[in-house]
Design a protein around this motif. Structure first.
Motif, mmCIF file in Angstrom:
data_model
loop_
_atom_site.group_PDB
_atom_site.id
_atom_site.type_symbol
_atom_site.label_atom_id
_atom_site.label_comp_id
_atom_site.label_asym_id
_atom_site.label_seq_id
_atom_site.Cartn_x
_atom_site.Cartn_y
_atom_site.Cartn_z
ATOM 1 N N THR A 192 1.027 -1.308 -0.370
ATOM 2 C CA THR A 192 -0.204 -0.189 0.392
ATOM 3 C C THR A 192 0.741 0.990 -0.065
ATOM 4 O OG1 THR A 192 -0.718 0.372 2.435
ATOM 5 C CG2 THR A 192 -2.010 -1.580 1.428
ATOM 6 N N ALA A 193 2.426 1.072 0.358
ATOM 7 C CA ALA A 193 2.950 1.701 -0.111
ATOM 8 C C ALA A 193 3.599 2.613 -1.053
ATOM 9 C CB ALA A 193 4.140 1.999 1.083
ATOM 10 N N THR A 194 3.853 1.438 -1.978
ATOM 11 C CA THR A 194 4.715 1.217 -3.059
ATOM 12 C C THR A 194 3.833 0.993 -4.335
ATOM 13 O OG1 THR A 194 5.533 -1.046 -2.866
ATOM 14 C CG2 THR A 194 6.882 1.477 -1.855
ATOM 15 N N HIS A 195 2.724 0.704 -3.628
ATOM 16 C CA HIS A 195 2.115 0.218 -5.278
ATOM 17 C C HIS A 195 2.428 -0.880 -5.627
ATOM 18 C CE1 HIS A 195 0.532 4.499 -4.778
ATOM 19 N NE2 HIS A 195 0.176 3.820 -3.631
ATOM 20 N N LYS A 196 3.857 -1.663 -5.406
ATOM 21 C CA LYS A 196 3.541 -2.530 -6.353
ATOM 22 C C LYS A 196 3.320 -3.718 -5.882
ATOM 23 C CE LYS A 196 6.911 0.334 -8.151
ATOM 24 N NZ LYS A 196 6.736 0.616 -9.739
ATOM 25 N N GLU A 197 3.304 -4.658 -6.899
ATOM 26 C CA GLU A 197 2.612 -5.954 -6.516
ATOM 27 C C GLU A 197 3.752 -6.524 -6.202
ATOM 28 O OE1 GLU A 197 1.804 -9.845 -9.229
ATOM 29 O OE2 GLU A 197 0.154 -8.188 -9.874
ATOM 30 N N VAL A 198 2.967 -7.668 -4.144
ATOM 31 C CA VAL A 198 4.176 -8.510 -4.257
ATOM 32 C C VAL A 198 4.113 -9.841 -4.626
ATOM 33 C CG1 VAL A 198 4.646 -6.697 -2.047
ATOM 34 C CG2 VAL A 198 2.684 -7.995 -2.195
ATOM 35 N N TYR A 199 3.442 -10.241 -3.974
ATOM 36 C CA TYR A 199 3.250 -11.592 -4.668
ATOM 37 C C TYR A 199 1.171 -11.617 -4.688
ATOM 38 C CZ TYR A 199 1.499 -11.825 -0.180
ATOM 39 O OH TYR A 199 1.055 -11.510 2.042
#
Length: 322
Positions: free
Chosen positions: A79-86
């Motif tokens: 939620t901070a970077t908006h990057k998919e993590v998995y």
């Protein structure tokens, strides 16, 4: 001045300023739009998979879960970077889901195969699959965490699943095409919206978790065709005094007195209002308006729409963090 100093200090430390975010899934645009809940400005939009619909956040606010329906999985973002993590396995066509109060597991409605899939959010594996009615959609978890409720659109039923053994303990027949379920915070009452039936079913919940259907709430708006009054999303204030119901193509949110169960007002919002979500302080209620491609901000105390914010194509769901 204190707020300004705090924000300045955070920036100097390389940390983000303290501002809330609303994450809006855009079903047709395949994106999530991010809105700053202090300025009400769009601050980002990112790809979220194919046909993103259901959305929720982890209890600590650090992870965003998105049901990528046409990908048949759940995508998880920081939620901070908006990057998919998995990603998480979900079964085919996930639509709505609900997290256990501790953040694990995730209970997912799989519309195409008539199952509720239970996924371990830490081990990233499916724990169980529970057969339910035809076209499962709505998902709710009781405040004590003992039951998960699923609504099946074609079977017209609410299924009460024990989180202890994943068995259905109770079934309650409701009106046509149930879409959403919501408990009150004290767990003593459950509301189920029926889109085509045009009602919200009200159930009293015993200490054992057993439901009893006690009432049905109908809707009537001058100048609006009855078939346009299609209840979908439902939210309840923490004190249970107000129930808000999205009415789909009627372009309104109904305001219901939590004690009398009478409709006391209708708030005009965007076109085809679908889902609702409070800000964490319960000061505002956000609506997703699928046909006008925007969200509406409602002042909860005033029970009045105060702002419209353009987002992506066909907004469907919304989740909010502090």
């Amino acid at each position: 001045m204190k707020t300004l100093l705090l924000a300045t200090a955070l920036v100097s430390l390389g940390l983000p300023a303290l501002a809330g975010k609303a994450f809006v899934t855009n079903e047709r645009g395949n994106t999530v739009t991010v809105v700053d809940t202090e300025t009400w400005e769009v601050i980002d939009e990112f790809f979220a998979g194919n046909r993103p619909r259901g959305v929720t956040v982890s209890p600590d606010g650090k992870l965003l879960y998105v049901a990528a329906s046409d990908d048949s999985l759940v995508r998880v973002f920081d939620t901070a970077t908006h990057k998919e993590v998995y990603t998480l396995p979900s079964g085919p066509d996930p639509e709505l889901f609900v997290l256990d109060h501790v953040g694990n597991p995730l209970y997912i409605a799989n519309e195409d195969d008539n199952l509720v899939t239970i996924t371990d959010t830490e081990k990233h594996v499916i724990l169980a699959e529970v057969p339910v009615g035809v076209e499962p959609e709505g998902m709710a978890i009781s405040p004590d965490g003992k039951f998960v409720v699923n609504t099946s659109e074609t079977t017209n039923m609410a299924h009460f699943i024990s989180t202890e053994d994943y068995e259905i303990k109770y079934n309650v027949l409701v009106d046509q095409r149930p879409r959403y379920a919501r408990y009150t915070d004290d767990g003593k009452r459950l509301f189920v919206s029926s889109e085509i039936g045009g009602t919200v079913s009200v159930m009293d919940i015993a200490d054992t978790g057993e439901p009893t259907l006690v009432s049905k709430i109908g809707f009537e708006v001058p100048g609006v065709l009855p078939e346009w009054l299609q209840p979908v999303g439902v939210k309840v204030t923490p004190d249970g005094n107000r129930i808000f119901v999205a009415l789909g193509p009627a372009n309104r949110v109904a305001v219901i007195d939590g004690q009398s169960l009478e409709v006391i007002d209708y708030i005009m919002v965007g076109q085809r209002v679908w889902q609702l979500q409070f800000t964490p302080d319960f000061k505002y209620l956000l609506t997703t308006n699928g046909n006008s491609n925007d969200i509406t901000v409602i002042d909860v105390a005033a029970e009045k729409a105060i702002k419209s914010i353009p987002v992506g194509q066909q907004p469907w769901g919304v989740a909010v963090i502090e």
